[in-house]
Motif scaffolding. Structure first.
Motif, PDB file in Angstrom:
ATOM      1  N   TYR A  80       0.831  -1.204   0.000  1.00  0.00           N
ATOM      2  CA  TYR A  80       0.000   0.000   0.000  1.00  0.00           C
ATOM      3  C   TYR A  80       0.869   1.260   0.000  1.00  0.00           C
ATOM      4  O   TYR A  80       1.867   1.349   0.711  1.00  0.00           O
ATOM      5  CB  TYR A  80      -0.908   0.027   1.227  1.00  0.00           C
ATOM      6  CG  TYR A  80      -1.962  -1.061   1.242  1.00  0.00           C
ATOM      7  CD1 TYR A  80      -2.891  -1.170   0.218  1.00  0.00           C
ATOM      8  CD2 TYR A  80      -2.019  -1.977   2.287  1.00  0.00           C
ATOM      9  CE1 TYR A  80      -3.857  -2.163   0.224  1.00  0.00           C
ATOM     10  CE2 TYR A  80      -2.986  -2.977   2.315  1.00  0.00           C
ATOM     11  CZ  TYR A  80      -3.905  -3.063   1.271  1.00  0.00           C
ATOM     12  OH  TYR A  80      -4.842  -4.051   1.279  1.00  0.00           O
ATOM     13  N   THR A  93      -2.837   5.751   0.117  1.00  0.00           N
ATOM     14  CA  THR A  93      -4.079   5.455   0.819  1.00  0.00           C
ATOM     15  C   THR A  93      -4.722   6.729   1.361  1.00  0.00           C
ATOM     16  O   THR A  93      -4.069   7.772   1.467  1.00  0.00           O
ATOM     17  CB  THR A  93      -3.820   4.487   1.980  1.00  0.00           C
ATOM     18  OG1 THR A  93      -2.918   5.114   2.907  1.00  0.00           O
ATOM     19  CG2 THR A  93      -3.204   3.189   1.486  1.00  0.00           C
ATOM     20  N   HIS A 114     -10.817   1.598  -2.138  1.00  0.00           N
ATOM     21  CA  HIS A 114      -9.954   2.471  -1.345  1.00  0.00           C
ATOM     22  C   HIS A 114     -10.511   2.520   0.070  1.00  0.00           C
ATOM     23  O   HIS A 114     -11.536   3.142   0.321  1.00  0.00           O
ATOM     24  CB  HIS A 114      -9.898   3.870  -1.955  1.00  0.00           C
ATOM     25  CG  HIS A 114      -9.346   3.889  -3.354  1.00  0.00           C
ATOM     26  ND1 HIS A 114      -8.002   3.993  -3.614  1.00  0.00           N
ATOM     27  CD2 HIS A 114      -9.973   3.793  -4.563  1.00  0.00           C
ATOM     28  CE1 HIS A 114      -7.811   3.988  -4.922  1.00  0.00           C
ATOM     29  NE2 HIS A 114      -8.991   3.869  -5.528  1.00  0.00           N
TER      30      HIS A 114
END
Length: 864
Positions: A158, A161, A223
């Motif tokens: 990730y 974010t 998301h």
């Protein structure tokens, strides 16, 4: 102890003893046991000449996390011929590389000659050759980079974010406000990237534990507010956003010169004007950063030493480590960080509040406080700072980042500063151009009665009034300021010519890459480089060049609007000329910064350009200087963060979006910081301001604007200081001289960098002196030279963590002291807080004085 653990310990022991025998068998046997295990390898750095290190001598003995499968999987992939070809190319590519380790280069020379001349057996030679090639092809040739980066990448980790955006924007705003509020202070205080990273980390960890797993799906991708554990790449992404605002002010405090009564006192300067200037200059720098990528991001020679502590701290915070002994130290890096950060936080109350003489430790002047010559030479405030022990304040010691900048660069800069000091003494004590009537090292401009130059007496409607000028005085410079101006002029031609001669291959290939990107929109800048990091980055879509070109166009339009709407008194065409010159100067400047860690300052040249473009207009020169400095500074800030993302293997388009959003926030927050400073700081930018808001940079700006704007370069070069014009020629000749010296004496001149030396000479004239440089030089010699050579394992593990801890603790303490103590005017009146400014060093005394009615310099009525 299990069989695996015994073999692991055996491996560590054998590498510490630098013995090749049996090591490869242990590596092979461990491969099947736990190939994903990360082994903390301890290397002592005491290898004898006749032994062979399994990780090769170029892999400088250090404590480094090595993933076994990385080494083992790649070693068998190379044939002897392929390995030899890799080593030959590395030898040629890094031959003139300032940061390439000399032992490594010597090792490459030996390997290229073949096994017969190496002094090794054929088996040992082949192992050395292949392992050297593995590091060159699949990792990094620089030990500093290997210490803070990983040779592998996980594209699924990730990065961009929602929580990373929230945390990054919040601390970017805080950092922007702090940087702007302390910019005018001496010494200035900022929340550097390492400090902001310490603040980002607990927020990220808390977000991973507290936030719910809520999210939205966009184009098939979900998301989430909390996708899982806080990752290494999220931390770096948020840190890059905070760097946009937190590393230093964006220099919008130039508006002090427009609006403050001590400068131009223009009452029309307000929010709208600042917004247009801020957006125009910041985003122009952002656009230029994208163009600079090919020179100083993709190129492996662009090490960017100032970025390495951020990477080291990120590893300390987010990657696990085993508790192993290094030269008797078993402390983890995280514990080390906390101890020294807390210690630095507590200690800073001494030099900054309780015992301020520890910060300005001008102890030599205490012997005879009223002795002018002693104060001029050894003083820390008025003087030149010839003092071996001049401070116990990390905020002063860290002025040149001695635990970050390579030692050769620190030494070059310091030698230049010492040479500049000797030149200042020569000018001052011979009374060259009446310098003995003025403070020896002042940023101010003076009239012929040694008072601060009053521009309002010679200016009408922002233009020079010739009759008033004749009846008043020419502007005079202190010896320190005169040296700074001359060195700055020499530095421009020196850097341009020297970089052009030494890096012409890089310049040629990257200009061709720019042309190719314009002609073929789908071409990639990665194609021009074949280093391991760039190859890994090809997994991510590159940011198209036209994105950056659009940003450049928008910023140009905003600048044009500012010129049209506000009474600057100059034509809008000037902005095109300044932008073009900025782009030309930015290439050599960024290359020097990326290699040495020293940022060149090009603003005085822009003031000179403004003097010719807008003769007699102080406001015109101020705008040229503002655009010239801010666009270049912002470009180098943005591009250094692009390199940070490159090292951390962040998707380039994610970094682009993060920088765009953070910059937009930064524009507004810094303007809020300016209004706060104007509201709460009394006597801003005046000598002796109680909270040290003396504005050394702003006063230096005003001097330059006065000289080349209101008075004009023709009067400066032809009448007042004709010698300054020859400095441009001197810079070019010095560049050619050092180019040939490096070409014909490469070993002896390898670490002599004339541009950095000239930067040291140009460091004078803004109230900074050797008392700000000598302590850092001593610290750099100890940590970046001795410790790095003798205790590399300790240095690799703790050095960058140490500078992060000391800087963070000092910054947190300074903010607390200012907010809770200085702002309430709480003081401690005793000898330790008054002795350093009680004598001549705390005044603006000059060697020669004037009687009432007297003046020095050119006789009135004889100049025009």
């Amino acid at each position: 102890m299990t069989d695996f653990e015994e073999k692991k310990q055996s491996l560590v022991t054998e590498i510490e003893e630098d013995s090749i025998e049996g090591t490869f068998e242990n590596l092979t046997s461990l491969q099947d046991k736990n190939s994903a295990d990360i082994i903390e390898v301890e290397l002592s750095g005491n290898a004898s000449d006749n032994t062979v290190n399994v990780f090769s001598s170029s892999y400088v003995p250090e404590r480094h996390e090595i993933q076994l499968d990385f080494i083992l999987d790649r070693y068998p992939l190379l044939t002897i011929d392929e390995a030899l070809d890799i080593v030959k190319k590395a030898e040629e590519y890094h031959e003139d590389d300032f940061n390439f380790p000399i032992p490594t280069m010597e090792k490459l020379h030996m390997l290229v000659k073949g096994p017969e001349q190496s002094g090794l057996t054929l088996e040992e030679y082949e192992i050395e050759l292949c392992l050297e090639a593995v590091l060159m092809k699949f990792h990094s040739p620089y030990p500093e980079v290997r210490a803070v980066t990983n040779p592998v990448d996980d594209p699924s980790e990730y990065v961009e974010t929602i929580r990373a955006y929230i945390i990054g924007l919040f601390w970017s705003g805080v950092g922007s406000m702090v940087a702007e509020m302390f910019q005018a202070r001496q010494p200035a205080l900022t929340l550097k990237s390492t400090v902001l990273q310490l603040l980002v980390y607990p927020c990220g960890m808390a977000a991973a534990k507290i936030l719910p797993d809520l999210g939205i799906t966009i184009r098939g991708t979900r998301h989430s507010l909390n996708p899982g554990p806080w990752t290494y790449k999220e931390q770096m992404f948020a840190t890059i956003m905070t760097n946009t605002g937190g590393r230093f002010s964006n220099l919008i405090n130039y508006v002090f010169l427009f609006g403050l009564p001590v400068f131009y006192d223009q009452t029309w300067v307000g929010f709208g004007f600042m917004i247009l200037l801020n957006i125009s200059t910041e985003y122009f720098g952002f656009g230029m950063a994208g163009i600079l990528r090919r020179w100083v991001v993709y190129s492996p020679k662009a090490v960017w030493p100032t970025m390495l502590p951020t990477l080291a701290l990120n590893k300390t915070l987010l990657l696990p480590e085993e508790k192993t002994a290094i030269h008797g130290w078993t402390m983890t890096r995280y514990k080390f960080l906390l101890i020294f950060m807390i210690g630095s936080f507590v200690y800073y109350f001494l030099p900054d509040f309780l015992f301020q003489a520890l910060s300005t430790f001008n102890w030599m002047t205490w012997i005879a406080p009223q002795n002018k010559n002693l104060a001029f030479i050894t003083g820390s405030i008025l003087g030149l700072g010839f003092n071996p022990i001049s401070t116990f304040d990390w905020a002063v010691i860290n002025n040149q980042q001695p635990l970050v900048t390579p030692f050769y660069a620190t030494l070059n800069y310091y030698l230049g500063a010492v040479g500049g000091a000797l030149l200042i003494l020569a000018l001052y004590y011979t009374n060259y151009k009446s310098t003995a009537y003025l403070p020896i090292n002042s940023a101010n401009t003076f009239d012929n009665e040694a008072s601060k130059y009053n521009v309002s007496r010679v200016s009408q409607n922002n233009k020079l009034d010739i009759d008033a000028y004749k009846n008043y005085s020419p502007p005079y410079l202190s010896a320190g300021n005169l040296v700074r101006q001359g060195a700055a002029f020499a530095q421009y031609t020196l850097s341009f010519v020297f970089v052009g001669l030494t890096d012409w291959r890089l310049l040629k290939s990257t200009f061709y890459g720019m042309y190719r990107s314009i002609r073929y929109r789908n071409s990639s800048g990665y194609n021009d480089f074949d280093d391991p990091i760039t190859r890994m980055m090809t997994a991510y879509p590159e940011v198209p060049d036209w994105w950056y070109y659009c940003i450049l166009l928008i910023s140009l339009v905003m600048g044009i609007i500012a010129f049209q709407l506000y009474p600057l008194g100059i034509g809008v065409w000037i902005i095109f000329v300044v932008f073009a010159i900025s782009m030309a100067l930015l290439v050599p400047s960024a290359i020097v910064y990326a290699v040495s860690g020293y940022q060149l300052v090009m603003n005085d040249f822009m003031a000179l350009v403004g003097g010719y473009l807008a003769p007699g207009s102080g406001m015109g020169v101020l705008m040229c200087r503002f655009y010239g400095w801010n666009t270049d500074t912002q470009a180098e800030t943005f591009v250094s963060d692009l390199k940070l993302g490159h090292y951390a293997k962040l998707p380039p388009r994610a970094v682009f979006r993060g920088q765009m959003v953070a910059t937009f926030l930064h524009v507004f927050v810094t303007i809020g910081g300016i209004y706060t400073v104007l509201d709460v700081i009394p006597d801003l930018c005046t000598t002796g301001q109680v909270d040290r808001y003396t504005c050394p940079v702003e006063n230096g700006m005003f001097t330059s604007v006065t000289l080349f704007g209101t008075i004009g370069p023709d009067r400066i070069f032809n009448t007042l200081y004709p010698g300054l014009s020859y400095c441009f020629l001197v810079g070019a000749l010095v560049a050619i001289l050092f180019y040939f010296l490096r070409r014909y004496f490469p070993d002896k001149c390898r670490y002599i960098h004339p541009v950095v030396i000239m930067s040291g000479v140009a460091s004078w004239g803004q109230t900074y002196n050797l008392s700000y440089y000598t302590p850092g030089m001593i610290i750099s010699y100890f940590f970046m030279y001795l410790m790095k050579r003798r205790y590399l394992a300790w240095w690799t593990k703790y050095n960058y963590v140490l500078t992060s801890a000391l800087t963070a603790g000092t910054a947190f303490s300074a903010i607390l002291i200012f907010g809770a103590i200085n702002y309430t005017r709480t003081t401690v009146n005793w000898w330790g807080n008054t002795v350093y400014k009680a004598g001549v060093d705390g005044t603006t005394a000059a060697r020669l004085t004037l009687n009432e009615g007297e003046y020095f310099g050119i006789r009135r009525g004889t100049f025009s």
